[in-house]
Design an enzyme around this catalytic site. Structure first.
Site, PDB file in Angstrom:
ATOM      1  CG  HIS A 110      39.688  88.592  20.816  1.00 45.80           C
ATOM      2  ND1 HIS A 110      39.375  89.832  20.305  1.00 45.80           N
ATOM      3  CD2 HIS A 110      39.531  88.682  22.154  1.00 45.80           C
ATOM      4  CE1 HIS A 110      39.066  90.639  21.294  1.00 45.80           C
ATOM      5  NE2 HIS A 110      39.139  89.967  22.440  1.00 45.80           N
ATOM      6  CG  HIS A 112      38.999  85.618  25.704  1.00 43.37           C
ATOM      7  ND1 HIS A 112      40.032  86.282  26.328  1.00 43.37           N
ATOM      8  CD2 HIS A 112      38.259  86.583  25.088  1.00 43.37           C
ATOM      9  CE1 HIS A 112      39.933  87.581  26.103  1.00 43.37           C
ATOM     10  NE2 HIS A 112      38.856  87.791  25.356  1.00 43.37           N
TER      11      HIS A 112
HETATM   12  P1  AMP Z   1      38.716  91.599  25.038  1.00 44.21           P
HETATM   13  O1  AMP Z   1      38.265  92.361  26.246  1.00 44.21           O
HETATM   14  O2  AMP Z   1      37.885  90.373  24.803  1.00 44.21           O
HETATM   15  O3  AMP Z   1      38.832  92.483  23.815  1.00 44.21           O
HETATM   16  O4  AMP Z   1      40.155  91.052  25.408  1.00 44.21           O
HETATM   17  C1  AMP Z   1      41.317  91.413  24.759  1.00 44.21           C
HETATM   18  C2  AMP Z   1      42.412  90.499  25.254  1.00 44.21           C
HETATM   19  O5  AMP Z   1      43.578  90.694  24.482  1.00 44.21           O
HETATM   20  C3  AMP Z   1      42.810  90.717  26.727  1.00 44.21           C
HETATM   21  O6  AMP Z   1      42.603  89.494  27.442  1.00 44.21           O
HETATM   22  C4  AMP Z   1      44.290  91.099  26.639  1.00 44.21           C
HETATM   23  O7  AMP Z   1      45.035  90.591  27.732  1.00 44.21           O
HETATM   24  C5  AMP Z   1      44.695  90.498  25.310  1.00 44.21           C
HETATM   25  N1  AMP Z   1      45.832  91.119  24.646  1.00 44.21           N
HETATM   26  C6  AMP Z   1      46.021  92.435  24.397  1.00 44.21           C
HETATM   27  N2  AMP Z   1      47.171  92.630  23.739  1.00 44.21           N
HETATM   28  C7  AMP Z   1      47.734  91.409  23.559  1.00 44.21           C
HETATM   29  C8  AMP Z   1      48.929  90.942  22.939  1.00 44.21           C
HETATM   30  N3  AMP Z   1      49.808  91.776  22.371  1.00 44.21           N
HETATM   31  N4  AMP Z   1      49.168  89.610  22.935  1.00 44.21           N
HETATM   32  C9  AMP Z   1      48.309  88.755  23.510  1.00 44.21           C
HETATM   33  N5  AMP Z   1      47.157  89.137  24.107  1.00 44.21           N
HETATM   34  C10 AMP Z   1      46.876  90.447  24.134  1.00 44.21           C
END
Ligand code: AMP
Length: 127
Positions: A110, A112
Site C-alpha cells: 500500500h 500512503h
Molecule cells: P503500514 O504501517 O504502512 O502497514 O500501515 C497500515 C495502515 O493501514 C495504517 O495506517 C492503518 O491505519 C491502515 N488500516 C488498517 N486497517 C485498515 C482498514 N480496515 N481500512 C483502512 N485502513 C486501514
C-alpha cells in the site's frame, strides 16, 4: 528468499469484500480508500489488487499493466484530493513501508498518500 503472501491480511479481505470499505477509486488493477486512522487531512491508501507483499515485490513481479495502472491510480488520488503542487495544491508525501525496519503493519503493498497539512521533515530524529 521469495515473498510469501498472506491471503488473510486485512487488505486481502477488503479486496474480497469480506470487510467493508469505502473505496475512493477503483481501477482494473488497483483500489484506493481512506486510511482508518488518518495521520493528516488527506490520508488515502492505494493498493494493487494483486497479491504483492510490498513495493519491491510489486516492482519486480507485477505486470506492466498492473504497474502502469497502480502508478496512474496514485496520480489520480493526488488529483482527486487536490494536493498536486503543479495544479495549485500544497503538495503531498508518498510512503510505502516495507518489512520490520519500515514498520509495515499490513503485508499487502500500500502507498500512503498524505497531505493537507505541513508534514514535517522526512524522518524523525534517530534515537
Ligand atoms: P503500514 O504501517 O504502512 O502497514 O500501515 C497500515 C495502515 O493501514 C495504517 O495506517 C492503518 O491505519 C491502515 N488500516 C488498517 N486497517 C485498515 C482498514 N480496515 N481500512 C483502512 N485502513 C486501514
Amino acid at each position: 528468499m521469495a515473498y510469501s503472501y498472506d491471503a488473510q491480511n486485512i487488505f486481502a479481505k477488503i479486496l474480497r469484500g469480506e470487510i467493508p470499505s469505502a473505496p475512493v477509486l477503483e481501477t482494473e488493477h488497483s483500489l484506493a480508500f481512506n486510511d482508518i486512522n488518518p495521520q493528516a487531512p488527506v490520508h488515502v491508501l492505494v493498493i494493487p489488487k494483486g497479491p504483492y507483499v510490498c513495493y519491491d515485490h510489486f516492482a519486480m513481479e507485477a505486470s506492466e499493466a498492473e504497474i502502469v495502472d497502480f502508478t496512474r491510480a496514485v496520480g489520480e488520488i493526488c488529483k482527486m484530493t487536490g494536493v498536486q503542487p503543479g495544479e495549485g495544491g500544497n503538495g503531498f508525501r508518498l510512503i510505502a513501508n516495507a518489512g520490520p525496519d519500515g514498520v509495515q503493519e499490513v503485508p499487502h503493498l500500500h502507498v500512503h498518500v498524505l497531505g493537507g497539512r505541513v508534514l514535517g521533515r522526512m524522518l524523525p530524529p534517530a534515537g
